[in-house]
Design an enzyme around this catalytic site. Structure first.
Site, PDB file in Angstrom:
ATOM      1  N   GLY A  86      32.539  58.627  39.226  1.00  0.00           N
ATOM      2  CA  GLY A  86      33.668  57.753  39.305  1.00  0.00           C
ATOM      3  C   GLY A  86      33.395  56.689  40.533  1.00  0.00           C
ATOM      4  O   GLY A  86      32.227  56.125  40.317  1.00  0.00           O
ATOM      5  N   TYR A  87      34.601  55.921  40.058  1.00  0.00           N
ATOM      6  CA  TYR A  87      34.456  54.325  40.899  1.00  0.00           C
ATOM      7  C   TYR A  87      35.589  53.977  42.229  1.00  0.00           C
ATOM      8  O   TYR A  87      36.356  54.038  42.089  1.00  0.00           O
ATOM      9  CB  TYR A  87      34.923  53.182  39.922  1.00  0.00           C
ATOM     10  CG  TYR A  87      33.717  53.384  38.453  1.00  0.00           C
ATOM     11  CD1 TYR A  87      32.627  52.478  38.554  1.00  0.00           C
ATOM     12  CD2 TYR A  87      34.035  54.633  37.375  1.00  0.00           C
ATOM     13  CE1 TYR A  87      31.245  52.475  37.596  1.00  0.00           C
ATOM     14  CE2 TYR A  87      32.835  54.723  36.710  1.00  0.00           C
ATOM     15  CZ  TYR A  87      32.131  53.093  36.720  1.00  0.00           C
ATOM     16  OH  TYR A  87      30.818  53.135  35.311  1.00  0.00           O
ATOM     17  N   LEU A  88      34.388  53.469  43.057  1.00  0.00           N
ATOM     18  CA  LEU A  88      34.978  53.659  44.395  1.00  0.00           C
ATOM     19  C   LEU A  88      35.443  51.961  44.336  1.00  0.00           C
ATOM     20  O   LEU A  88      36.473  51.390  44.471  1.00  0.00           O
ATOM     21  CB  LEU A  88      34.257  53.164  45.561  1.00  0.00           C
ATOM     22  CG  LEU A  88      33.536  54.730  45.981  1.00  0.00           C
ATOM     23  CD1 LEU A  88      32.024  53.825  47.159  1.00  0.00           C
ATOM     24  CD2 LEU A  88      34.680  56.169  46.238  1.00  0.00           C
ATOM     25  N   LEU A  93      38.578  55.909  42.207  1.00  0.00           N
ATOM     26  CA  LEU A  93      39.809  55.720  41.604  1.00  0.00           C
ATOM     27  C   LEU A  93      40.254  56.540  40.728  1.00  0.00           C
ATOM     28  O   LEU A  93      39.673  57.620  39.840  1.00  0.00           O
ATOM     29  CB  LEU A  93      39.812  54.222  40.681  1.00  0.00           C
ATOM     30  CG  LEU A  93      38.607  52.490  41.321  1.00  0.00           C
ATOM     31  CD1 LEU A  93      38.913  52.249  40.797  1.00  0.00           C
ATOM     32  CD2 LEU A  93      40.514  52.161  42.702  1.00  0.00           C
ATOM     33  N   ASN A 129      31.654  52.029  31.310  1.00  0.00           N
ATOM     34  CA  ASN A 129      32.166  53.094  32.200  1.00  0.00           C
ATOM     35  C   ASN A 129      33.701  52.626  32.689  1.00  0.00           C
ATOM     36  O   ASN A 129      34.591  53.842  33.128  1.00  0.00           O
ATOM     37  CB  ASN A 129      30.963  54.036  32.911  1.00  0.00           C
ATOM     38  CG  ASN A 129      30.426  54.729  31.868  1.00  0.00           C
ATOM     39  OD1 ASN A 129      30.867  55.928  31.654  1.00  0.00           O
ATOM     40  ND2 ASN A 129      29.662  54.061  30.856  1.00  0.00           N
TER      41      ASN A 129
END
Length: 162
Positions: A34-36, A88, A150
């Site tokens: 996942g992406y902060l 996110l 990604n």
């Protein structure tokens, strides 16, 4: 001490035409990430890969789309699970296959869930102009096309492209 490293990542990305690569796989991993932060100028990724976890910061991609700054540090898996809950929307799940071909190693990501149907191969290079032989299953090059990053797939899943 947990190891970390700074590098300039140089890679090219391609769509995959068929599953012929599967007979050449030497390693298979399940990745959740996942992406902060997924800003194109900088992204902060949390990744769990089997029993290991990492936090990675990537810088803006070069004009050619081939290289960018990368900093990565191994973190505790339980910490990573907690951080993924803060990411996110659009956490990515994929199976990564490692395939050696001639003098290079390809990493083929078969995306699952919201990005199911998308299969991308990456090859890391020592310099942007490095020549490499292309396996028959390698398709159209998508290096530098942001929608294939990604960090962008978590914002706009492949299933919503059509």
């Amino acid at each position: 001490m947990i190891p970390y490293f700074f590098v300039i990542e140089i890679e090219r990305k391609f769509l995959v035409k068929n599953k012929a690569y599967k007979s050449e796989v030497i390693k298979r991993q399940v990745l959740t990430q996942g992406y902060l932060n997924s800003d194109p100028k900088r992204s902060v990724r949390i990744r769990i890969c089997d029993q290991d976890a990492y936090i990675t910061i990537k810088g803006e991609t070069s004009e050619s789309g081939t290289s960018r700054f990368e900093w990565e540090k191994e973190i505790d898996v339980d910490d990573a699970k907690q951080l993924i809950s803060l990411c996110l929307d659009g956490v990515i799940t994929k199976v990564r296959y490692v395939v050696p071909f001639k003098n290079h190693t390809f990493e083929i990501d078969e995306f699952l869930k919201e990005n199911s149907g998308l299969v991308i191969a990456e090859v890391e290079l020592s310099h942007e102009d490095e020549a490499f032989e292309r396996p028959s299953w390698l398709g159209k090059e998508v290096t530098g096309i942001k929608k294939y990053y990604n960090s962008q797939l978590c914002l706009r899943a492949y299933k919503n492209w059509k």
